[in-house]
Structure formats: structure tokens, C-alpha cells
Scaffold this active site. Structure first.
Site, PDB file in Angstrom:
ATOM      1  N   CYS A 102       0.872  -1.178   0.000  1.00 30.62           N
ATOM      2  CA  CYS A 102       0.000   0.000   0.000  1.00 30.62           C
ATOM      3  C   CYS A 102       0.906   1.224   0.000  1.00 30.62           C
ATOM      4  O   CYS A 102       1.701   1.407   0.918  1.00 30.62           O
ATOM      5  CB  CYS A 102      -0.896  -0.010   1.233  1.00 30.62           C
ATOM      6  SG  CYS A 102      -1.900   1.486   1.376  1.00 30.62           S
ATOM      7  N   CYS A 109      -2.571  14.807   2.996  1.00 30.43           N
ATOM      8  CA  CYS A 109      -3.676  14.832   2.028  1.00 30.43           C
ATOM      9  C   CYS A 109      -4.448  16.140   2.175  1.00 30.43           C
ATOM     10  O   CYS A 109      -4.750  16.558   3.294  1.00 30.43           O
ATOM     11  CB  CYS A 109      -4.606  13.643   2.266  1.00 30.43           C
ATOM     12  SG  CYS A 109      -5.890  13.518   0.994  1.00 30.43           S
ATOM     13  N   CYS A 116     -10.785  10.231   8.570  1.00 30.97           N
ATOM     14  CA  CYS A 116      -9.449   9.783   8.152  1.00 30.97           C
ATOM     15  C   CYS A 116      -8.345  10.542   8.883  1.00 30.97           C
ATOM     16  O   CYS A 116      -8.327  11.775   8.882  1.00 30.97           O
ATOM     17  CB  CYS A 116      -9.310   9.979   6.646  1.00 30.97           C
ATOM     18  SG  CYS A 116      -7.673   9.572   6.019  1.00 30.97           S
ATOM     19  N   GLY A 160      -2.690  10.534   0.840  1.00 31.18           N
ATOM     20  CA  GLY A 160      -2.866  11.361  -0.339  1.00 31.18           C
ATOM     21  C   GLY A 160      -4.025  10.974  -1.233  1.00 31.18           C
ATOM     22  O   GLY A 160      -4.575   9.883  -1.134  1.00 31.18           O
ATOM     23  N   GLU A 161      -4.376  11.927  -2.104  1.00 32.72           N
ATOM     24  CA  GLU A 161      -5.445  11.735  -3.067  1.00 32.72           C
ATOM     25  C   GLU A 161      -4.791  11.654  -4.462  1.00 32.72           C
ATOM     26  O   GLU A 161      -4.355  12.661  -5.017  1.00 32.72           O
ATOM     27  CB  GLU A 161      -6.427  12.924  -2.976  1.00 32.72           C
ATOM     28  CG  GLU A 161      -7.416  13.030  -4.109  1.00 32.72           C
ATOM     29  CD  GLU A 161      -8.077  11.713  -4.492  1.00 32.72           C
ATOM     30  OE1 GLU A 161      -8.658  11.055  -3.624  1.00 32.72           O
ATOM     31  OE2 GLU A 161      -7.991  11.325  -5.679  1.00 32.72           O
ATOM     32  N   SER A 192      -6.861   4.342  -5.768  1.00 28.45           N
ATOM     33  CA  SER A 192      -8.110   4.658  -5.061  1.00 28.45           C
ATOM     34  C   SER A 192      -8.285   6.172  -4.971  1.00 28.45           C
ATOM     35  O   SER A 192      -7.386   6.884  -4.526  1.00 28.45           O
ATOM     36  CB  SER A 192      -8.062   4.055  -3.658  1.00 28.45           C
ATOM     37  OG  SER A 192      -9.179   4.475  -2.905  1.00 28.45           O
ATOM     38  N   SER A 215     -13.886   5.841  -3.445  1.00 26.49           N
ATOM     39  CA  SER A 215     -14.359   5.863  -2.058  1.00 26.49           C
ATOM     40  C   SER A 215     -15.742   6.492  -2.019  1.00 26.49           C
ATOM     41  O   SER A 215     -15.885   7.705  -2.133  1.00 26.49           O
ATOM     42  CB  SER A 215     -13.370   6.649  -1.193  1.00 26.49           C
ATOM     43  OG  SER A 215     -12.117   5.998  -1.228  1.00 26.49           O
ATOM     44  N   LEU A 216     -16.742   5.654  -1.881  1.00 30.52           N
ATOM     45  CA  LEU A 216     -18.135   6.114  -1.900  1.00 30.52           C
ATOM     46  C   LEU A 216     -18.520   6.643  -0.507  1.00 30.52           C
ATOM     47  O   LEU A 216     -18.888   7.801  -0.347  1.00 30.52           O
ATOM     48  CB  LEU A 216     -19.027   4.945  -2.325  1.00 30.52           C
ATOM     49  CG  LEU A 216     -20.511   5.223  -2.467  1.00 30.52           C
ATOM     50  CD1 LEU A 216     -20.779   6.230  -3.564  1.00 30.52           C
ATOM     51  CD2 LEU A 216     -21.279   3.920  -2.742  1.00 30.52           C
ATOM     52  N   ASN A 217     -18.462   5.770   0.464  1.00 27.30           N
ATOM     53  CA  ASN A 217     -18.543   6.154   1.888  1.00 27.30           C
ATOM     54  C   ASN A 217     -19.862   6.733   2.359  1.00 27.30           C
ATOM     55  O   ASN A 217     -19.997   7.082   3.536  1.00 27.30           O
ATOM     56  CB  ASN A 217     -17.424   7.149   2.259  1.00 27.30           C
ATOM     57  CG  ASN A 217     -16.056   6.517   2.117  1.00 27.30           C
ATOM     58  OD1 ASN A 217     -15.944   5.296   2.146  1.00 27.30           O
ATOM     59  ND2 ASN A 217     -15.030   7.318   1.960  1.00 27.30           N
ATOM     60  N   CYS A 333      -6.247   1.197   6.892  1.00 24.41           N
ATOM     61  CA  CYS A 333      -6.860   2.257   6.073  1.00 24.41           C
ATOM     62  C   CYS A 333      -7.184   3.478   6.923  1.00 24.41           C
ATOM     63  O   CYS A 333      -7.822   3.354   7.968  1.00 24.41           O
ATOM     64  CB  CYS A 333      -8.189   1.798   5.487  1.00 24.41           C
ATOM     65  SG  CYS A 333      -8.062   0.451   4.347  1.00 24.41           S
TER      66      CYS A 333
HETATM   67  N1  SAH Z   1      -7.291   9.150  -0.822  1.00 25.35           N
HETATM   68  C1  SAH Z   1      -7.726   7.968  -1.451  1.00 25.35           C
HETATM   69  C2  SAH Z   1      -6.871   6.776  -1.118  1.00 25.35           C
HETATM   70  C3  SAH Z   1      -6.403   6.639   0.305  1.00 25.35           C
HETATM   71  S1  SAH Z   1      -7.610   6.300   1.528  1.00 25.35           S
HETATM   72  C4  SAH Z   1      -9.166   7.666  -1.134  1.00 25.35           C
HETATM   73  O1  SAH Z   1      -9.720   8.292  -0.249  1.00 25.35           O
HETATM   74  O2  SAH Z   1      -9.742   6.830  -1.813  1.00 25.35           O
HETATM   75  C5  SAH Z   1      -7.936   4.577   1.277  1.00 25.35           C
HETATM   76  C6  SAH Z   1      -9.292   4.134   1.807  1.00 25.35           C
HETATM   77  O3  SAH Z   1      -9.331   4.216   3.224  1.00 25.35           O
HETATM   78  C7  SAH Z   1     -10.450   4.991   1.307  1.00 25.35           C
HETATM   79  O4  SAH Z   1     -11.450   4.175   0.752  1.00 25.35           O
HETATM   80  C8  SAH Z   1     -10.952   5.669   2.563  1.00 25.35           C
HETATM   81  O5  SAH Z   1     -12.341   5.918   2.472  1.00 25.35           O
HETATM   82  C9  SAH Z   1     -10.593   4.667   3.629  1.00 25.35           C
HETATM   83  N2  SAH Z   1     -10.483   5.230   4.966  1.00 25.35           N
HETATM   84  C10 SAH Z   1     -10.094   6.466   5.315  1.00 25.35           C
HETATM   85  N3  SAH Z   1     -10.118   6.614   6.663  1.00 25.35           N
HETATM   86  C11 SAH Z   1     -10.532   5.446   7.171  1.00 25.35           C
HETATM   87  C12 SAH Z   1     -10.724   4.963   8.495  1.00 25.35           C
HETATM   88  N4  SAH Z   1     -10.504   5.719   9.559  1.00 25.35           N
HETATM   89  N5  SAH Z   1     -11.141   3.683   8.650  1.00 25.35           N
HETATM   90  C13 SAH Z   1     -11.356   2.890   7.585  1.00 25.35           C
HETATM   91  N6  SAH Z   1     -11.161   3.290   6.300  1.00 25.35           N
HETATM   92  C14 SAH Z   1     -10.759   4.549   6.090  1.00 25.35           C
HETATM   93 FE1  SF4 Z   2      -7.384  11.915   1.796  1.00 23.83          FE
HETATM   94 FE2  SF4 Z   2      -8.371   9.503   1.176  1.00 23.83          FE
HETATM   95 FE3  SF4 Z   2      -8.003  10.233   3.750  1.00 23.83          FE
HETATM   96 FE4  SF4 Z   2      -9.947  11.337   2.315  1.00 23.83          FE
HETATM   97  S1  SF4 Z   2      -9.771   9.181   2.887  1.00 23.83           S
HETATM   98  S2  SF4 Z   2      -8.498  12.439   3.651  1.00 23.83           S
HETATM   99  S3  SF4 Z   2      -8.988  11.481   0.295  1.00 23.83           S
HETATM  100  S4  SF4 Z   2      -6.406   9.946   2.224  1.00 23.83           S
END
Ligand code: SAH
Ligand code: SF4
Length: 351
Positions: A102, A109, A116, A160-161, A192, A215-217, A333
Site C-alpha cells: 500500500c 492529504c 481519516c 494522499g489523493e 483509489s 471511495s463512496l462512503n 486504512c
Molecule cells: N485518498 C484515497 C486513497 C487513500 S484512503 C481515497 O480516499 O480513496 C484509502 C481508503 O481508506 C479509502 O477508501 C478511505 O475511504 C478509507 N479510509 C479512510 N479513513 C478510514 C478509516 N478511519 N477507517 C477505515 N477506512 C478509512
Molecule cells: Fe485523503 Fe483519502 Fe483520507 Fe480522504 S480518505 S483524507 S482522500 S487519504
């Protein structure tokens, strides 16, 4: 001094100038990526004067390992030092049939997802293509992965994004996938994104093109804006629309990630809405129960809730629960924030 890692063959040709023999750039390129010579001094196929002059102007550009944190589940989080003394994180996750790396696309970010930890860092800077490739090379080297190269999976899900650093991310993908170099299949690389919709078409046109995870969320526009304030600008409706136009290859599905937050976005109604939103797409869903951290104002749902959510989505499309890796060392994650406290012992840097 400039880094060698990150140069492609045409960059090297430009560096050598028109007087150099045509094959020379390929030779240097292969020394860097195919043979993974840390120092060109050991690339004895190159003339000595060239090795010496490159050593005067260029560093190898590999990140160095500042710390390793070892999880009880086998995952290892790396803190890597870059050329300017910034540090970034990458995680090695061994599995039975494959190993996953990873990696990060930026230091910190700029996106402000409220669940996050990386978001709390803010953006320090973009990573270069060489620094992205360097994470793969350093972790693969440190874990002896090159011998079984076909086992390596890469997910750009670290700090990062990626879509906010897309030129460097795509150049890194070209370097990683080049058959004359590292030769990793684009099917084994997943990028991602939080859903920066206007960049989707550029990613779709890339060659080689890694797989895409989004990342739908959230299951509604309002809920998503609450959890991921940036989506006030990049609407859910437009994201789904853009996904419909996304040119999937015959073997491919779009992956949607969904972080489950207790009593926030984890109800049966949310699950039904997620299934409805994605119904028209060739997609699968990866559920991630929240990985907690200091400063994160949400809780993790209990396993029964996660299973119930999965069962509902599964009626419409494939849906998996992502097992967290490296929770005990802040490697899972959304936990990458250069956390110093690690309950598991540090691995000796000089075993
Ligand atoms: N920035 C990109 C890739 C890194 S984050 C993105 O957001 O897609 C990778 C994944 O981790 C994303 O799907 C994000 O939604 C998830 N994620 C972020 N914070 C999290 C947390 N505290 N617990 C579980 N997943 C998390
Ligand atoms: Fe950045 Fe991905 Fe974390 Fe959102 S989930 S703050 S885009 S690293």
C-alpha cells in the site's frame, strides 16, 4: 543533485544529449529499473566515465527507511525519508497467495474526510513519480519480493489523493508497468480516489491504466457532503454519471469502498441505497469498518451490523468486507499519520 529514480527512457536520452549512442539510455534505464542497481557504480556495462559523471550530478533517489513498525498480523508499516527530509508512509501486507504493497501518492492529504487520520496532516506536498515508484522498490527489496514478482499487488491507498497528483501517479504507473523495467501488470495495481470526478476521463485515457477504486462512503448526497466535505464540489450524482461512462475493460469491475461508521451510514436503508446507486454499474463493493484513531469523531460498527449491511448489498452486487491489517501499528486504512506510538516492538533496523 537530482534523483535518477523517476526518469523514463526519454528523460535519460535528454540527459545524455544527442552525442550519446542510442542504446545508452536503455542501458541506464534497465540498470535502474530492471536490475534495480541502487548505485550505477555497480552497473559495469556502462563506461566508467559515464558512471562517474552521473554520480557527480545525480543521486539514486531511493527513499531510505527511517522506521519499520511490525504488526502482530504480519503487516509492516514503513516510514520512508525522501530527498528533502520529508517522510511518507507505505505498508507491506503479506498474504497467502500474494503480497500487497500500500503506497502513498502525496505527503499528507488536502482532502478533508472526517473519518481519516491522514486528513489531519493536511497536504505537505505531492510525491514525484520517482518517490511513488521508490516506495514499491524499497518495500519489495526489503521484503525479498522480487523473486516472486507475480505475487506483488500494489494499492495506492496510502497517504494522499492520487487524482490530485495525477501526472506523477500516471508516470509512476508507466514506470511500474514497463516490460523493459519493473514489469508489473496494470491489473495488479489499484488506484483509489475519493472521487475527483473531473479527473476521471484523464485516468480512463491513460496507458497503461491501473484498476480504479472509488471511495463512496455514503449513500446520499447530504451524508457524503457531511463525511467528505470536498464532495460539496464533486457531487455524488455526477460521480455515478461519470462512472457509467467509464470505459471498463472486459475483465474489469469498478471497486467502491465504503467506510462504515456506527449509526451514521451503516443502516439497512443505507445498504439498500448503496445497492441502488450502483445497480447500473459493473461494480463491486468493499466494506471497511472504521479504523479508529485519536481525533476521529466516529465509532466502529459491531461485526453483526457489518454483516447485515453486506448481506443487503450482496443481493445486488458482489460485496466484501475488508479485513483490517496492521491496526495495532496504525497501518490500517485511514490511519497513516506518521504515528510514533506503536504497541508492537520496532523491528531492528540493522538485524
Ligand atoms: N485518498 C484515497 C486513497 C487513500 S484512503 C481515497 O480516499 O480513496 C484509502 C481508503 O481508506 C479509502 O477508501 C478511505 O475511504 C478509507 N479510509 C479512510 N479513513 C478510514 C478509516 N478511519 N477507517 C477505515 N477506512 C478509512
Ligand atoms: Fe485523503 Fe483519502 Fe483520507 Fe480522504 S480518505 S483524507 S482522500 S487519504
Amino acid at each position: 543533485m537530482l534523483p535518477l529514480l523517476g526518469l523514463d527512457e526519454s528523460d535519460i536520452s535528454a540527459l545524455l544529449g544527442p552525442a550519446a549512442p542510442r542504446y545508452r539510455a536503455r542501458q541506464i534505464y534497465e540498470a535502474i529499473y530492471k536490475h534495480r542497481n541502487l548505485h550505477l557504480a555497480s552497473a559495469t556495462a556502462l563506461p566508467k566515465h559515464l558512471r562517474q559523471s552521473l554520480a557527480r550530478t545525480h543521486t539514486p533517489g531511493w527513499p531510505s527507511i527511517a522506521s519499520r513498525y511490525q504488526s502482530a498480523d504480519g503487516a509492516r508499516r514503513y516510514l520512508l525519508s525522501l530527498g528533502d527530509a520529508k517522510t511518507v508512509e507505505a505498508v507491506f501486507m503479506p498474504e497467502e497467495a500474494r503480497d500487497t504493497l500500500c503506497i502513498s501518492s502525496q505527503v499528507g492529504c488536502p482532502v478533508d474526510c472526517r473519518f481519516c487520520l491522514t486528513a489531519l496532516m493536511g497536504l505537505e506536498r505531492n510525491l514525484t513519480a520517482g518517490e511513488i515508484v521508490g516506495q514499491v522498490m524499497t518495500l519489495a527489496q526489503d521484503n525479498g519480493l522480487w523473486a516472486g514478482r507475480t505475487r506483488i499487488n500494489i494499492v495506492m491507498m496510502g497517504q494522499g489523493e492520487p487524482f490530485l497528483n495525477l501526472p506523477n501517479v500516471l508516470k509512476a504507473a508507466r514506470l511500474l508497468c514497463d516490460p523493459n523495467g519493473l514489469n508489473i501488470s496494470p491489473r495488479r495495481i489499484t488506484v483509489s480516489t475519493s472521487g475527483i470526478t473531473p479527473r476521471l476521463a484523464e485516468f480512463a485515457a491513460a496507458h497503461p491504466r491501473p484498476k480504479l477504486a472509488i471511495s463512496l462512503n455514503a449513500s446520499t448526497e447530504d451524508q457524503r457532503r457531511e463525511l467528505m466535505p470536498i464532495t460539496g464540489k464533486y457531487h455524488l450524482k455526477d460521480l455515478i454519471h461519470a462512472c457509467r461512462a467509464y470505459p471498463l475493460r472486459p475483465w474489469e469491475r469498478l471497486t467502491f469502498e465504503y467506510v462504515l461508521l456506527k449509526d451514521v451510514n451503516d443502516s439497512d436503508a443505507d445498504a439498500r441505497r448503496v445497492a441502488g446507486l450502483l445497480a447500473q454499474l459493473r461494480a463491486k463493493v468493499n466494506l471497511i469498518a472504521l479504523n479508529p484513531g485519536p481525533g476521529i469523531p466516529y465509532n466502529c460498527p459491531d461485526p453483526a451490523r457489518v454483516a447485515a449491511f453486506q448481506a443487503i448489498v450482496r443481493r445486488s452486487l458482489p460485496c466484501f468486507i475488508r479485513r483490517p491489517r496492521g491496526l495495532d501499528i496504525f497501518a490500517a486504512c485511514g490511519q497513516l499519520k506518521r504515528m510514533e506510538s506503536a504497541p508492537a516492538p520496532l523491528v531492528d533496523l540493522n538485524p
